[in-house]
Structures are given as structure tokens and as C-alpha cells.
Design an enzyme around this catalytic site. Structure first.
Site, PDB file in Angstrom:
ATOM      1  N   LYS A 208      -0.548  10.254  -5.454  1.00 54.10           N
ATOM      2  CA  LYS A 208      -0.679  11.593  -4.394  1.00 54.10           C
ATOM      3  C   LYS A 208       0.380  12.432  -4.985  1.00 54.10           C
ATOM      4  O   LYS A 208      -0.182  13.792  -4.804  1.00 54.10           O
ATOM      5  CB  LYS A 208      -0.212  11.044  -3.018  1.00 54.10           C
ATOM      6  CG  LYS A 208      -0.228  11.781  -1.987  1.00 54.10           C
ATOM      7  CD  LYS A 208       0.084  11.030  -0.637  1.00 54.10           C
ATOM      8  CE  LYS A 208       0.449  11.847   0.641  1.00 54.10           C
ATOM      9  NZ  LYS A 208       0.715  11.085   1.570  1.00 54.10           N
ATOM     10  N   GLU A 214       6.731   5.410 -12.417  1.00 52.89           N
ATOM     11  CA  GLU A 214       5.889   4.408 -12.993  1.00 52.89           C
ATOM     12  C   GLU A 214       4.543   4.773 -13.523  1.00 52.89           C
ATOM     13  O   GLU A 214       4.097   4.548 -14.410  1.00 52.89           O
ATOM     14  CB  GLU A 214       5.953   3.184 -11.918  1.00 52.89           C
ATOM     15  CG  GLU A 214       7.007   2.537 -11.654  1.00 52.89           C
ATOM     16  CD  GLU A 214       7.857   3.015 -10.440  1.00 52.89           C
ATOM     17  OE1 GLU A 214       7.595   4.159 -10.152  1.00 52.89           O
ATOM     18  OE2 GLU A 214       8.687   2.342  -9.754  1.00 52.89           O
ATOM     19  N   GLY A 268       0.394   6.820   1.763  1.00 52.31           N
ATOM     20  CA  GLY A 268       0.063   5.926   0.605  1.00 52.31           C
ATOM     21  C   GLY A 268      -0.555   4.504   1.034  1.00 52.31           C
ATOM     22  O   GLY A 268      -1.691   4.260   0.698  1.00 52.31           O
ATOM     23  N   ARG A 269       0.180   3.923   1.850  1.00 52.55           N
ATOM     24  CA  ARG A 269      -0.168   2.342   1.932  1.00 52.55           C
ATOM     25  C   ARG A 269      -1.407   2.382   3.091  1.00 52.55           C
ATOM     26  O   ARG A 269      -2.023   1.433   3.432  1.00 52.55           O
ATOM     27  CB  ARG A 269       0.902   1.981   2.831  1.00 52.55           C
ATOM     28  CG  ARG A 269       1.537   2.422   4.067  1.00 52.55           C
ATOM     29  CD  ARG A 269       2.969   1.500   4.325  1.00 52.55           C
ATOM     30  NE  ARG A 269       3.482   2.095   5.372  1.00 52.55           N
ATOM     31  CZ  ARG A 269       4.448   3.338   5.217  1.00 52.55           C
ATOM     32  NH1 ARG A 269       4.639   4.062   3.961  1.00 52.55           N
ATOM     33  NH2 ARG A 269       5.145   3.734   6.139  1.00 52.55           N
ATOM     34  N   GLU A 354       7.096  -1.648   5.078  1.00 52.60           N
ATOM     35  CA  GLU A 354       7.408  -0.331   4.909  1.00 52.60           C
ATOM     36  C   GLU A 354       7.087   0.428   5.821  1.00 52.60           C
ATOM     37  O   GLU A 354       7.907   1.405   6.259  1.00 52.60           O
ATOM     38  CB  GLU A 354       6.246   0.135   3.780  1.00 52.60           C
ATOM     39  CG  GLU A 354       7.209   1.266   3.005  1.00 52.60           C
ATOM     40  CD  GLU A 354       6.382   1.614   1.695  1.00 52.60           C
ATOM     41  OE1 GLU A 354       7.094   1.453   0.662  1.00 52.60           O
ATOM     42  OE2 GLU A 354       5.441   2.115   1.686  1.00 52.60           O
ATOM     43  N   HIS A 385      -0.145 -27.511   0.061  1.00 50.51           N
ATOM     44  CA  HIS A 385       0.497 -28.330  -1.049  1.00 50.51           C
ATOM     45  C   HIS A 385       1.862 -27.697  -1.553  1.00 50.51           C
ATOM     46  O   HIS A 385       2.455 -28.050  -2.589  1.00 50.51           O
ATOM     47  CB  HIS A 385      -0.422 -28.908  -2.184  1.00 50.51           C
ATOM     48  CG  HIS A 385      -1.695 -29.405  -1.759  1.00 50.51           C
ATOM     49  ND1 HIS A 385      -2.024 -30.618  -1.730  1.00 50.51           N
ATOM     50  CD2 HIS A 385      -2.812 -28.985  -1.462  1.00 50.51           C
ATOM     51  CE1 HIS A 385      -3.240 -30.914  -1.217  1.00 50.51           C
ATOM     52  NE2 HIS A 385      -3.711 -29.686  -1.018  1.00 50.51           N
ATOM     53  N   LYS A 512      15.359   4.608  -6.053  1.00 49.04           N
ATOM     54  CA  LYS A 512      14.609   5.697  -6.909  1.00 49.04           C
ATOM     55  C   LYS A 512      15.720   6.597  -7.405  1.00 49.04           C
ATOM     56  O   LYS A 512      15.745   7.056  -8.834  1.00 49.04           O
ATOM     57  CB  LYS A 512      13.556   6.602  -6.159  1.00 49.04           C
ATOM     58  CG  LYS A 512      12.344   5.830  -6.089  1.00 49.04           C
ATOM     59  CD  LYS A 512      11.280   6.767  -5.523  1.00 49.04           C
ATOM     60  CE  LYS A 512      10.228   6.418  -4.742  1.00 49.04           C
ATOM     61  NZ  LYS A 512       9.138   7.447  -4.251  1.00 49.04           N
TER      62      LYS A 512
HETATM   63  C1  G6Q Z   1       3.172   4.176   0.703  1.00 49.13           C
HETATM   64  C2  G6Q Z   1       4.370   4.771  -0.142  1.00 49.13           C
HETATM   65  C3  G6Q Z   1       4.441   4.461  -1.704  1.00 49.13           C
HETATM   66  C4  G6Q Z   1       3.653   5.183  -2.551  1.00 49.13           C
HETATM   67  C5  G6Q Z   1       4.058   4.983  -3.900  1.00 49.13           C
HETATM   68  C6  G6Q Z   1       3.196   5.870  -4.924  1.00 49.13           C
HETATM   69  O1  G6Q Z   1       3.074   4.494   1.857  1.00 49.13           O
HETATM   70  O2  G6Q Z   1       4.276   6.045   0.041  1.00 49.13           O
HETATM   71  O3  G6Q Z   1       4.091   3.140  -1.743  1.00 49.13           O
HETATM   72  O4  G6Q Z   1       2.070   5.129  -2.269  1.00 49.13           O
HETATM   73  O5  G6Q Z   1       5.468   5.396  -4.235  1.00 49.13           O
HETATM   74  O6  G6Q Z   1       3.161   7.319  -4.648  1.00 49.13           O
HETATM   75  P1  G6Q Z   1       2.358   8.263  -5.313  1.00 49.13           P
HETATM   76  O7  G6Q Z   1       0.778   7.897  -4.963  1.00 49.13           O
HETATM   77  O8  G6Q Z   1       2.906   9.654  -4.903  1.00 49.13           O
HETATM   78  O9  G6Q Z   1       2.474   8.069  -6.845  1.00 49.13           O
END
Ligand code: G6Q
Length: 522
Positions: A208, A214, A268-269, A354, A385, A512
Site C-alpha cells: 500500500k 521488507e 492492510g489486514r 492487530e 496429537h 520499525k
Molecule cells: C495491516 C497492517 C500491516 C501492513 C503491512 C504492509 O493492517 O497495516 O500489516 O499491511 O505493514 O504494509 P504495506 O502494504 O504498506 O507494505
């Protein structure tokens, strides 16, 4: 209308729940199960889904007061505020519109005065036409060959959702092989590179912000690897992006026709329903992807329109609050009896923890009651198990969701009968346990009479361990959409009940920042 701002523990219903809890806290699921029509009274059927919540430490009165609580904190209005595009993610100043992504109705949804439906429809058309080209082989790589492998590069919300859905819908997959690179650990990307041919690989960079350490690190590594065999002029055939940050995407070298949109009003989630789900559409085809969205929409309509006492996400949220805040249970287990759903607990850990792992209420004050539950789990029968010992006989109260399917996908009915007898066997064992008398008799008849005194306490199951049964007819894209949306709405409901903001995630920032500082200092 802004979300109400009510400390739940100051409501009349909470006081009533506290009194009621003192009265019923020692009730036993075994006794409750003898009530006439218990199962019917504590079940909700919705299309291909049956949710049986009869094996909980609740009575009709418990549910009635919990429903009152939901009303008192303004849940109905909060649901409407979300669906109508109001800025309910107050701390980030955003609307929360994942429900609009799967809405098929023509009713406009306004965000900052602008109808967002046309943008959503146009993104869906772009996903469809691109997926069709890649799947049919019409989209060619730089040496003229069709694509064989998709690599989704993303992390958190830009990884867990698509990864979980692609894994869960494996049965519906086409010939493309899909990989997910997320960790900044270089060994992760290196292992994936081993499996790739640059001529036939399509990279989908999902970010986003397009600034996530990463994702950008992995994307750069993969681009450099690609450029060992190809040139920068070949990048448009092999790299696409899903992002809001068009400038950064452009700087990375991605063709502007290869950019799929993301929006601030999708968290994002909660974004697998947007172009973040591109790798899902590539893996299973657009029609299955669309069916996933349709299933989610069915759950959205149920959540929005159904009375709270017949509303699946609301009831599951209320029961969870009952255990979390009154029985002081700290965790909840999610136990799918389908190997396809092995990534669901990981996905839900992010979605739930989260969202509702917050210690400050909507006034900005520290809360003095428990909020977000810890979610964990794994698939049955494997976990029987492994960790189920603790759930059956340990000292902790762990309410569990058992997720199952009436039918398997490949047939093998013998396997499925065994799987489902384990499913029901576990639920029954947890709820009803095994008494001293039963163990006594068992040892007597098995010829171990002399060992009765020694073994008896170890073989007793106290029972009275609660669970919900979430049973679908069959694992399809549509039923999976419904399941995921169910949990999304459960999360929001709990956030409203606990008077917290579910849609921000400032808790991930400090680590971060520190990592960046430490990297500079190296
Ligand atoms: C989710 C968070 C987080 C996000 C990641 C990736 O709700 O905001 O998990 O999705 O940090 O972010 P980008 O899509 O900006 O790379």
C-alpha cells in the site's frame, strides 16, 4: 455520526452481567445440554452455514443481557457508520470500506463526498482482464514464453490474506504456481529464487505504501536477480504492483499500466478483497475470486441486517467477551478440520490481535478491563496429537471454534467420516468430559482393577470446556468468503464493545523505527 464512546463496564448491562455471572458461573455444559431444544435454541442457520453455540457456559438470559450490552454501546449505529463510509478509523482519519469492495449493489457509497463504487468496479475489471491474459498464456514473458510462476512480494496485510486464501483454495487452482515472499530474511527469498525461471515468472509487488522495508528489499533483490538474465526494458512484462504510492512504483521502474490501485479506506489486514488479492485471482481464476467476494457480501448483509440474537458475528463476539471479561479466559483456539485451512490461524492472529490488541479506549484513556483475546490454533486432526492435551486437561479455560465441512472435496468418504467423527468427538469430550465413575467402570472392565486408585485422577476429564461449531456444507470460494467476513465482523463488534479503535495499528511502529536507527548505526 461518530462512534459512541462508552466504557462498557459502566453500562447497566455490564452490571447485570456481573450479577448474572456470580449466579451462573458454576453452571455445567453437561447439565445445560439436557435442556429441551438446547441445540435449536442456541444455533443459527444461514444458507450453507450452521453455527451451533449450545456448548457454552451460557443461558438464554446470558445471551439476552449480552445483546442488551451490544445495544447499549451503540453497535447498530456503529455498523451503519462503517458501511456508510464514515471516518470510524478516527486516529488515522479514514473510512473503513472493505465491505464496499465486495458490494454488488448500485447504492453509492460516499467517502469524502465521492462515490467509491466506480473505482472498485474498474479495479475489478482490470484484475479480471489481467488474470485472464496471464492464465490463458496470452501474456508473454521477455523471451515469448507464457507465465508459469507468480511471486507475491508483500508482508503483513499484503501477504497473509492472499497467502491464506490461495492455500485454502488449492483445490480450485489452475496451472500457475504461486509463491509468497514476505520475510526480510534473505534466506526466504533465496529459497524461492531457486524454484524460478526469470523467463516465465511474474512478480506482483503488493505494498500500500511502497515503503515497507521488507517488501522493497525483497522486490529489489528479485529485480536484480531478474536483470541478470533480462534488461530493464523487459520489466513491464514481469513486474506489476498493487499500491497507493504511484511515485514510488514509478521510481521502481514499473510501467504505469501495470499498477493496480489500493485506497486509504482499505486497511492492510482487510485488503484481500481489493487488488491485494490479485495473486488469488491469478491462482484460482477471476470467477472463483469473485465468488469469494460474493460469499463475503452475503455475510456483510447478514451482519448488517439481522437482529443481534440471530446474528452470527455478533453472537460469537458476545460469547467471546463473556469468556474474556467475566471468566477471564485469555486465549481462544481456532481449530479448522480441513488441511486447506492450515493458514487460517496465522491470518486471524493478525486480523484479531492487530485490531483489538489495544490498551487505550476511544477517549484516549487507559482501559481498566481486558480487551483483545490471544488467538491461536491449528488443523484437526493433527493438533489432537499435539496441543489438545492442555485444552482437555490443563488448568486454563480455552474457548474454541471448531470449523468443519459436511463434505470433502475429493470424495474419499471413509477419510471424511473419520475426520468428522474426530471433530464431533473433540467437541463432546471438551463439553462433557469423563467422570470418575466412568473412569472407574472403564478400568474395572479393562482388567485394570488393581490400578484404579493409582490411575483414576489422571484419566478423569472435567469437561465443561466451551466451543462453537462452525459447520459449512463444503469448502468453496463462496463459503470461504463468508467465513473470513464472519471473523472480520466479529472483530469490529468486539472493538465496539470494548470501546477501542480496531482499525489502527500504532503498536507496530516503535519496533520499525528502532530497527531503522540500528541499521543506520551499523
Ligand atoms: C495491516 C497492517 C500491516 C501492513 C503491512 C504492509 O493492517 O497495516 O500489516 O499491511 O505493514 O504494509 P504495506 O502494504 O504498506 O507494505
Amino acid at each position: 455520526m461518530a462512534l459512541k464512546n462508552i466504557n462498557p463496564t459502566t453500562t447497566n448491562s455490564w452490571k447485570e452481567l456481573t450479577n448474572h455471572f456470580n449466579y451462573v458461573k458454576d453452571i455445567n455444559i453437561k447439565d445445560l445440554s439436557k435442556e429441551l431444544n438446547r441445540k435449536e435454541d442456541f444455533s443459527i442457520e444461514f444458507e450453507d452455514l450452521l453455527v451451533d453455540f449450545s456448548k457454552n457456559r451460557i443461558t438464554k438470559k446470558t445471551i439476552a443481557i449480552l445483546v442488551e450490552l451490544a445495544k447499549e454501546v451503540g453497535l447498530k449505529e456503529a455498523i451503519e457508520s462503517q458501511f456508510n463510509g464514515e471516518v470510524i478509523n478516527v486516529t488515522e482519519g479514514r473510512a473503513v470500506m472493505h465491505t464496499a469492495l465486495r458490494s454488488t449493489s448500485d447504492t453509492p457509497v460516499l467517502v469524502e463526498g465521492k462515490n467509491i463504487k466506480p473505482q472498485i468496479q474498474s479495479a475489478l475489471r482490470k484484475i479480471k482482464s489481467f488474470s485472464n491474459k496471464v492464465i490463458s498464456g496470452k501474456w508473454k514473458g521477455y523471451t515469448g514464453k507464457s507465465i508459469t510462476d507468480i511471486v507475491n512480494i508483500g508482508i503483513g496485510g499484503s501477504d497473509l490474506g492472499p497467502d491464506m486464501i490461495v492455500e485454502s483454495l488449492q483445490f480450485y487452482k489452475n496451472q500457475l504456481t504461486t509463491h509468497f515472499v514476505s520475510n526480510v530474511d534473505g534466506d526466504h527469498v533465496s529459497e524461492i529464487i531457486k524454484k524460478l525461471n526469470p523467463e516465465t515468472t511474474l512478480f506482483v509487488i503488493v505494498s500500500k505504501t511502497f515503503t515497507t522495508q521488507e517488501t522493497i528489499t525483497n522486490a529489489e533483490t528479485l529485480k536484480n536477480w531478474f536483470l541478470k538474465s533480462a534488461t530493464i526494458f523487459d520489466i513491464p512484462k514481469h513486474f506489476v504492483a498493487v499500491s497507493t504510492n504511484l511515485e514510488a512504483v514509478d521510481n521502481f521502474g514499473i510501467d504505469k499500466n501495470n499498477v493496480f490501485p489500493m485506497w486509504d479506506w482499505v486497511g492492510g489486514r482487510f485488503s484481500l478483497w481489493s487488488a491485494v488479492g490479485l495473486s488469488i485471482s491469478l491462482s484460482v481464476g477471476f470467477d472463483h475470486y469473485k465468488a469469494l467476494l460474493e460469499g463475503a457480501e452475503e455475510m456483510d448483509l447478514h451482519f448488517r441486517n439481522e437482529d443481534f440474537d440471530k446474528n452470527i458475528p455478533v453472537i460469537l463476539a458476545l460469547i467471546s467477551v463473556w469468556y474474556n471479561n467475566f471468566y477471564k479466559a485469555e486465549t481462544e483456539a481456532v481449530l479448522p478440520y480441513s488441511q486447506y485451512l492450515k493458514k487460517l490461524p496465522d491470518y486471524l492472529q493478525q486480523a484479531v490481535m492487530e485490531s483489538n490488541g489495544k490498551g487505550v479506549d476511544r477517549n484516549g484513556n487507559k482501559v481498566d478491563y481486558q480487551t483483545g483475546t490471544i488467538v491461536w490454533g491449528s488443523t484437526g486432526t493433527n493438533m489432537q496429537h499435539a496441543f489438545m492435551q492442555l485444552v482437555h486437561q490443563g488448568t486454563k479455560l480455552i474457548p474454541a471454534d471448531f470449523i468443519g465441512y459436511k463434505e470433502s472435496l475429493y470424495g474419499l468418504t471413509d477419510h471424511h467420516k473419520k475426520l468428522m467423527s474426530n471433530f464431533y468427538g473433540q467437541i463432546e469430550a471438551l463439553a462433557f468430559g469423563k467422570t470418575k465413575e466412568e473412569v472407574h467402570l472403564e478400568l474395572k472392565f479393562s482388567g485394570d482393577e488393581d490400578k484404579i486408585n493409582q490411575l483414576l485422577p489422571f484419566k478423569v476429564f472435567e469437561g465443561n470446556r466451551p466451543s462453537n461449531t462452525i459447520l459449512f456444507n463444503k469448502l468453496t470460494p463462496r463459503s470461504l468468503g463468508k467465513l473470513v467476513a464472519l471473523y472480520e465482523h466479529k472483530i469490529y463488534t468486539q472493538g465496539i464493545l470494548w470501546n477501542i479503535f480496531s482499525y489502527d495499528q500504532f503498536g507496530v511502529e516503535l519496533g520499525k523505527e528502532l530497527a531503522k536507527k540500528l541499521l543506520k548505526a551499523q
